[in-house]
Enzyme design. Structure first.
Site, mmCIF file in Angstrom:
data_model
loop_
_atom_site.group_PDB
_atom_site.id
_atom_site.type_symbol
_atom_site.label_atom_id
_atom_site.label_comp_id
_atom_site.label_asym_id
_atom_site.label_seq_id
_atom_site.Cartn_x
_atom_site.Cartn_y
_atom_site.Cartn_z
ATOM 1 N N ARG A 1 -10.554 21.019 -11.934
ATOM 2 C CA ARG A 1 -9.220 20.577 -11.497
ATOM 3 C C ARG A 1 -8.597 19.810 -12.662
ATOM 4 N NH1 ARG A 1 -9.005 16.737 -6.212
ATOM 5 N NH2 ARG A 1 -9.867 15.251 -7.685
ATOM 6 N N TYR B 1 0.549 10.305 -11.418
ATOM 7 C CA TYR B 1 0.142 9.288 -10.447
ATOM 8 C C TYR B 1 -0.346 8.020 -11.168
ATOM 9 C CZ TYR B 1 -2.874 6.923 -7.097
ATOM 10 O OH TYR B 1 -3.490 5.969 -6.327
ATOM 11 N N PHE C 1 0.826 -1.216 0.000
ATOM 12 C CA PHE C 1 0.000 0.000 0.000
ATOM 13 C C PHE C 1 0.854 1.258 0.000
ATOM 14 C CE2 PHE C 1 -2.510 -3.295 2.036
ATOM 15 C CZ PHE C 1 -3.769 -3.132 1.484
ATOM 16 N N ALA C 2 2.129 1.129 0.391
ATOM 17 C CA ALA C 2 2.955 2.330 0.560
ATOM 18 C C ALA C 2 3.107 3.056 -0.769
ATOM 19 C CB ALA C 2 4.324 1.924 1.105
ATOM 20 N N LYS D 1 1.194 4.025 -11.377
ATOM 21 C CA LYS D 1 0.435 2.797 -11.062
ATOM 22 C C LYS D 1 0.448 1.834 -12.246
ATOM 23 C CE LYS D 1 -0.772 3.715 -6.877
ATOM 24 N NZ LYS D 1 -0.326 2.879 -5.762
ATOM 25 N N ASN E 1 -13.103 5.113 -5.901
ATOM 26 C CA ASN E 1 -12.886 6.092 -4.822
ATOM 27 C C ASN E 1 -13.068 5.492 -3.436
ATOM 28 O OD1 ASN E 1 -13.260 7.711 -7.284
ATOM 29 N ND2 ASN E 1 -13.070 9.414 -5.860
ATOM 30 N N SER F 1 -5.062 1.608 -9.267
ATOM 31 C CA SER F 1 -6.037 2.701 -9.212
ATOM 32 C C SER F 1 -6.826 2.809 -10.510
ATOM 33 C CB SER F 1 -5.260 4.005 -8.990
ATOM 34 O OG SER F 1 -6.085 5.118 -9.218
#
Ligand code: UDP
Length: 345
Positions: A286, A147, A79-80, A151, A176, A123
């Protein structure tokens, strides 16, 4: 917690974080010995009685040698890593270093000690802007931010390691993550917080405005639609993925509910659950926000036998609110002994 060298053990990197801690707790309850490796970069102080927590980086070769030599580690859940999408575009060097480069230390140590099961936090960001909704695992992956690139790159690395070295892996593509386990006070404590639900709760609580990032999307109310999944359901999916690797070699699964909720619907739910008003300020969009991200999780439903139980938006917001109200007084130190910072065995 003292470690038993024979007991089946799962190493949980980032286990002091939001999704990692929920999963680690579930694994401990299922009878695994849990070792959490976490550098607590967000200033957490997480030393529960049900896991052994080592304050160190997941890529620390000395710690990994000690752990893999002395304990019966059967699997690693990873998970890090860094998660702030906005920051990823401004600082790709750090993101590739933390999310990609360092993973070789972990994977190569696993190879050295013949530990072959790996579960990876991927993700929905791997899909970028989807061509159709709901999104299946077969849909094209074209990440639109750094990001998401990190992944997707790790998924590729895992595939190559699997072909060449026999690594067994599952990559779980989260939509989410939201909500909290309020009984155990395991919830979101990001610093800085960027996620919609905790920010909305804070706005409601403090009487401050909540900023909606764009209301001119091609959705019924103009705001972005996301698929919110309760973190307790996410934890169960990790446990099921671990069991899946007893018989299968690799798997990539979407984790979501298939139900889309808009930002305005979130605001209405927060008002209903908290009984508070929320001042809304609409801002510009955004960067890198697709208008809809909704999962088709049929594969996880059918193959992992995973069916979300808690992922109703009311339950998610109610649990997140319960956590928000108590989070400043909860510590996660079950005894003084557990609170001592440790970096070695
Ligand atoms: N969002 C928003 N205001 C905020 C934070 C988020 O309008 O202060 C929106 C964001 O644009 C997205 C949705 O809420 O459409 C969920 O954002 P979050 O950051 O929680 O998750 P993401 O979808 O980026 O993983």
């Amino acid at each position: 917690m003292e470690l038993d060298m024979h007991k089946p053990t799962v190493l949980v990197t980032g286990g002091a974080g939001y999704i990692g801690s929920n999963t680690a707790w579930l694994l401990a309850n299922k009878g695994y010995q849990v070792v959490i490796l976490d550098n607590m970069r967000y200033g957490q102080h997480f030393y529960p009685s049900w896991a052994r927590v080592i304050l160190a980086d997941f890529a620390d070769q000395t710690i990994l040698d000690q752990l893999f030599t002395h304990y019966n580690v059967q699997a690693v859940m990873h998970f890090a890593g860094l998660i702030e999408v906005g920051r990823s575009g401004k600082d790709p060097s750090t993101f590739y270093q933390e999310n990609v480069a360092k993973i070789f230390n972990l994977l190569n140590k696993m190879r050295e000690y013949q530990i072959d099961k790996f579960i990876f936090s991927s993700s929905a960001a791997v899909y970028g802007t989807p061509k159709r909704i709901p999104i299946t695992e077969e849909d094209p992956c074209n990440p639109v931010n750094t990001y998401g690139n990190t992944k997707y790159t790790v998924e590729k690395i895992l595939q190559d390691y699997s072909h060449a070295y026999g690594l067994k892996f599952v990559a779980l593509r989260y939509f989410n993550a939201a909500g909290a386990d309020i009984e155990n006070m395991l919830g979101e404590r990001h610093e800085p917080e960027t996620h919609a639900i905790p920010l909305l709760l804070e706005a409601a609580d403090k009487g401050e405005p909540f900023y909606i990032f764009g209301d001119d999307y091609g959705t019924p109310d103009g705001t972005c639609i996301r698929d919110y999944l309760h973190v307790k359901d996410l934890a169960v999916a990790h446990y099921k993925a671990l069991k899946y690797l007893d018989i299968h070699k690799t798997g990539i699964f979407n984790l979501g509910t298939g139900i889309g909720v808009s930002v305005k619907e979130l605001v209405a739910t927060v008002k209903r659950i908290t009984g508070l008003s929320v001042e809304i300020v609409v801002q510009g969009r955004r960067d890198g926000d697709p208008d809809r991200l909704v999962a088709d999780a049929t594969k996880a439903n059918q193959i992992l036998g995973w069916i979300p139980e808690y992922s109703y938006i009311e339950t998610i917001v109610a649990d997140a609110w319960g956590f928000y109200q108590k989070k400043d007084i909860s510590m996660h130190c079950d005894s003084d002994q557990h609170c001592q910072q440790r970096s070695t065995f």
